[in-house]
Design an enzyme around this catalytic site. Structure first.
Site, PDB file in Angstrom:
ATOM      1  N   GLY A  72      -9.583   1.028  -6.064  1.00  0.00           N
ATOM      2  CA  GLY A  72      -9.311   1.398  -7.438  1.00  0.00           C
ATOM      3  C   GLY A  72      -8.472   0.377  -8.173  1.00  0.00           C
ATOM      4  O   GLY A  72      -8.196  -0.713  -7.676  1.00  0.00           O
ATOM      5  N   ASP A 123      -5.721  -0.161   7.870  1.00  0.00           N
ATOM      6  CA  ASP A 123      -5.873  -1.299   6.958  1.00  0.00           C
ATOM      7  C   ASP A 123      -4.522  -1.973   6.740  1.00  0.00           C
ATOM      8  O   ASP A 123      -4.116  -2.238   5.611  1.00  0.00           O
ATOM      9  CB  ASP A 123      -6.476  -0.846   5.626  1.00  0.00           C
ATOM     10  CG  ASP A 123      -7.019  -2.025   4.806  1.00  0.00           C
ATOM     11  OD1 ASP A 123      -7.192  -3.112   5.385  1.00  0.00           O
ATOM     12  OD2 ASP A 123      -7.266  -1.852   3.604  1.00  0.00           O
TER      13      ASP A 123
END
Length: 991
Positions: free
Chosen positions: A695, A815
């Site tokens: 995003g 991540d």
């Protein structure tokens, strides 16, 4: 009508009226249930049809009245149910390990309460000052929440409190002296808070009933007050991981009831006082990682029941007192990293139940005591980097409990006892850097657990026995620089766990092994400088993870097998053999020229290997020119399209957001000082501060002047709306599920979420210094000096350790990268972006398989890329890459590395050029020792074999042990990793 009523009356009488069947206390509890979210149905048996709640889960009654609510770990969400205080006889409330949020009410109406435990929840705000007004309260546990501010003065006025635990909150200011007024206190736990630097209050010495004083990680400075020696009932004194200075006060020897004294990781100096032998209850002393000087007091080993003594990483000198031989209860002795001299008493170990002995990195000499394992309990014997001489005691060959034997870099010699090779529980045998002679005994067949056999740089001779093929767990066999002869035994090819085989600089002969399909985990094969003959086995090219191959300096003949092109090699050397024929096409490039030197039968002029290479090169340039033209045109179209879209979007966005404001849903996880309307007004392209795969991120400055970061997740695309929408939903749910429940100073805070149809917003605390990756790999990286980089590594490690070890179930980030480590105004690090995080379902069930690879290029663990199996070890690898970034200043992938990534570049550069060519040149080399230690931690974390990576909890401990602020500690010679960092298995079974 009256007739009808008469007919219905019996039916009405028979109909149960639930609300009238339950007593008033039960109704209060049902109201409490309605105020909480219960996704696990822990309260499913709270039934309104029961007459009383006394049979309900978690409810205890005495004489028909509710006296206790015990719902620990019930997976409850929501604010503390204050209605519980209407239960007049309620004395005990236990709601630990839930998700109780908001602030804690005053609880003044809970007048009968004597026991309150709301630890491991999500409570925020100030500590309620009214709690001290509860006349019967004896136990108060508010640990592991998010309470902030000071400890209120009223907390010095508890009339009956015995146990007070405020551990692991965000309390600031200093530890107040008025806590010394709680005369009834038996336990005081304030550890792991963000207190301002301050002293240990001398007034705590007034707590005559105190049994436990736990002040670990409280930012304490100054001296340990003498008054603590007056605590005659104290059993556990823990002042570890602070910045205390001065000497250990003599008064501590008056603690007549103490069992454990923990003073490690401070800056204490001076000598260790004598007199501890007078404490008959004392079992454990840990004063490691300080600046203590002088000799070890003789009487410290005369403590009657001493079990454990940790004095490692100090500046102690002199010898180990002879009284150590009489310490019959001693189980653990760790004195490594000092300047101790002299020899060990000859009868050392014969009279004690010794299990763990680590004297590494000292100047000790003499022989290893013959009876060190006479009691048959020794597990670890670590004597690395000393000056021990003589042979190994025969008794070690019978020490069947031994797990680790590390004797590297001494002056030991003669033959190794036959029985030692085959000890059944030994998993690490390290004899490197001595003068051992003799051969490897066939008894090695009994070493069922042996994982690492490290015997390099000795004078071992004879052949490698075929019985080594029975050591089924062998992962590393390093025997370079010895005098081994004969062929490689065929049984060596049966070792399915073998990951590293290094036998260079011996006199081994014969053909290289065939039939090595079992070597599926082999990553390094080094056989240089031997007398091997024959051809290179083509099956080497089928080994799936082999990335280091060195067969140079032998007499190998024949052609180079084409199958070797299947390998992804970081190091490749076939030089100085007798190979002939053409090079495989993949290796017929200038980059591999040095790999084939000294083979007269191979083509030496690489440009002549392929006659038409110039034609191909010309065609290649044409193709490149055409591709570049296409990309330039596409880029121009893209720029024009983006500009048009931006113009249309800006005119449309504000109107749409304004129209939909009333339909937005806000879910908060903290007490907020703003509304969703303020957030909407800030979603303007001028406020965009970042954009990623999940995003776009905006900076929103609120009316209060406070700034927050707003992540707007990408919505569904027209091209693939269903799949994209699911990915967006998954990322949103992962982020909210993770950050909405956990609280830690090194994990970014999620204030709230705002949702409306397909639009999802996440509102975080704002990090003004952006991401570590953006700062480290830009022109601003000069802002990050070494001490700052070290602190960032430690902050991030503590955040990940919290996820792996303190969350139930553990959370795997998946991540971890420098761009997901954010920096606040003081460059303190927070782990962020949990869009692909996963909870590990249960310990012991093994890693969970994921349907797709999550993570970023250069950070993905090798095993994750080809197995899609995820567990905490994947995060540890990624964090290791971040450490290497901090040390080198280089990104995880870079054209400079060629086909390598940062991990492989670091390892190969260290081997070829040394430490100085790896470190970021802008760093101050006065910190060389600390930088080297942190670099080695990064290399440990990025081990190709997951089992070799330390846990995050161990990584935090190792980073703390680096002590970069302490410039007065001596440097290690040649930047060598000290044994206490090499010894990564101190708190785990195998690392």
């Amino acid at each position: 009508m009256s007739t009808l009523l008469l007919l219905l009356l019996p039916l009405l009488l028979l109909t149960p009226i639930p609300s009238l069947s339950l007593n008033q206390e039960g109704l209060y509890l049902l109201d409490a249930k309605r105020s909480l979210d219960d996704p696990s149905n822990s309260l499913s048996d709270w039934n309104s049809r029961d007459a009383t709640p006394c049979s309900w889960h978690g409810v205890t009654c005495t004489a028909g009245a509710v006296t206790a609510i015990t719902l620990n770990g019930a997976d409850l969400y929501g604010p503390f149910p204050e209605i519980l205080c209407r239960l007049d006889n309620l004395t005990r409330v236990e709601l630990a390990f839930n998700s109780i949020n908001s602030t804690l009410p005053s609880l003044l109406s809970c007048s009968s309460l004597s026991y309150l435990d709301v630890s491991q929840n999500l409570l925020t705000g100030l500590l309620p000052s009214s709690l001290s007004s509860l006349p019967s309260l004896t136990h108060l546990d508010l640990s592991s929440n998010n309470f902030s501010g000071p400890i209120p003065p009223s907390f010095g006025q508890f009339p009956a409190l015995q146990n007070l635990s405020l551990t692991a909150n965000l309390l600031n200011e200093t530890i107040p002296p008025f806590l010394g007024n709680i005369s009834t206190l038996r336990q005081l736990n304030l550890s792991y808070n963000t207190f301002a630097p301050g002293p240990v209050p001398a007034e705590l010495g007034n707590l005559s009933s105190l049994e436990i004083l736990w002040l670990t990680g409280c930012n304490l400075v100054g001296h340990i007050p003498d008054s603590l020696g007056d605590l005659s009932n104290l059993q556990n004194l823990d002042l570890s991981i602070n910045s205390l200075t001065g000497s250990i006060p003599q008064s501590l020897t008056r603690l007549s009831s103490v069992i454990q004294i923990e003073l490690y990781t401070n800056s204490l100096s001076g000598v260790i006082p004598s007199g501890f032998s007078s404490i008959s209850t004392l079992l454990r002393i840990d004063a490691s990682m300080n600046l203590l000087e002088g000799s070890i007091p003789d009487d410290i080993f005369e403590i009657e029941h001493l079990e454990s003594l940790h004095l490692y990483q100090n500046r102690l000198t002199g010898g180990i007192p002879a009284t150590v031989s009489k310490c019959d209860k001693l189980v653990e002795l760790r004195l490594f990293g000092n300047r101790l001299t002299g020899s060990l008493p000859p009868d050392f170990g014969r009279n004690s139940s010794l299990m763990f002995l680590d004297l590494s990195d000292n100047l000790l000499s003499g022989t290893i005591p013959a009876g060190v394992c006479d009691r048959g309990m020794l597990v670890d014997l670590l004597l690395i980097d000393n000056q021990f001489t003589g042979g190994l005691p025969e008794g070690l060959g019978k020490c069947r409990t031994l797990n680790r034997l590390r004797l590297a870099n001494n002056q030991l010699g003669s033959a190794v006892p036959d029985g030692l090779w085959g000890l059944p529980h030994l998993w690490l045998l390290e004899l490197t850097g001595n003068s051992f002679t003799g051969s490897i005994s066939p008894q090695i067949s009994g070493a069922a657990n042996l994982s690492k056999l490290l015997i390099s740089n000795n004078q071992f001779s004879g052949s490698i026995p075929p019985e080594i093929g029975m050591v089924s767990n062998l992962y590393e066999f390093s025997a370079e620089n010895n005098r081994l002869t004969g062929p490689l035994p065929a049984a060596l090819g049966d070792l399915s766990q073998l990951g590293r085989l290094s036998l260079s600089n011996n006199s081994l002969s014969g053909n290289l092994l065939r039939g090595i399909k079992s070597w599926t985990k082999l990553s390094e094969l080094t056989l240089t400088d031997n007398e091997f003959t024959g051809g290179i086995p083509p099956e080497l090219g089928d080994l799936p993870v082999l990335n280091y191959l060195d067969l140079s300096g032998n007499s190998l003949t024949g052609e180079i097998p084409l199958q070797l092109q299947n390998l992804k090699l970081n190091h490749f050397n076939l030089s100085n053999n007798q190979l002939s024929g053409p090079l495989p096409p993949l290796y017929a490039t200038e980059a591999y020229r040095d790999s084939f030197l000294g083979n007269p039968g191979l083509c030496s002029d690489l440009s002549d290997l392929c006659p038409s290479s110039h034609d191909h090169s010309s065609d290649h340039h044409v193709v490149l020119w055409l591709l570049r033209s296409v990309f330039i045109i596409a880029a121009l179209v893209l720029i024009i399209g983006v500009a048009w879209f931006y113009w249309r979007y800006r005119n449309f966005k504000k109107a749409k957001l304004g129209m939909d404001k009333s339909k937005w849903i806000l879910t908060s996880f903290h007490k907020l000082g703003f509304s969703e309307y303020e957030i909407m007004d800030c979603l303007d392209e001028d406020n965009v501060i970042g954009s990623g795969a999940s995003g776009k991120v905006y900076k929103a400055v609120l009316s209060s002047g406070e700034a927050v970061a707003v992540k707007k997740l990408w919505g569904p695309s027209n091209k693939n709306a269903e799949n994209y929408d699911k990915a967006s939903d998954d990322a949103f749910e992962a982020e909210v599920t993770t950050l909405g429940k956990i609280r830690h100073k090194n994990i970014v805070k999620l204030w709230c979420t705002c949702t409306h149809k397909d639009c999802k917003l996440l509102v975080y605390e704002y990090m003004p210094n952006g991401s570590l990756g953006d700062l480290l790999h830009s022109s601003k990286k000069g802002l990050l000096d070494w001490q700052m980089r070290y602190k960032i590594a430690l902050d991030a490690a503590e955040g990940l350790s919290y996820l792996h070890h303190d969350c139930v179930p553990p959370i795997v980030h998946r991540d971890v990268k420098s761009n997901n480590i954010l920096l606040d105004e003081e460059f303190r690090a927070r782990v962020a972006d949990f869009g692909v995080a996963k909870a590990v379902e249960a310990i012991g069930k093994g890693p969970k398989s994921m349907s797709v690879i999550a993570g970023s290029c250069g950070y993905i663990a090798p095993e994750y890329a080809y197995t899609l199996r995820v567990n905490e070890k994947s995060d540890i690898y990624s964090f290791g890459v971040v450490i290497l970034e901090l040390v080198t200043g280089k990104p995880p992938v870079d054209p400079e590395f060629g086909e390598k990534d940062l991990v492989k570049w670091v390892c190969s550069t260290l081997d070829q050029k040394g430490f100085d060519h790896v470190v970021d040149p802008i760093l101050d080399f006065c910190f060389k020792d600390e930088i080297c230690r942190v670099l080695n931690i990064g290399i440990l974390c990025t081990s190709s074999l997951p089992i070799n990576r330390p846990s995050m909890r161990r990584v935090v401990k190792m980073l703390l042990e680096v002590c970069p602020d302490d410039k007065t500690k001596p440097e290690k010679k040649d930047g060598k990793l000290p044994p206490y960092l090499e010894d990564t298995s101190e708190h785990s079974s195998i690392v």
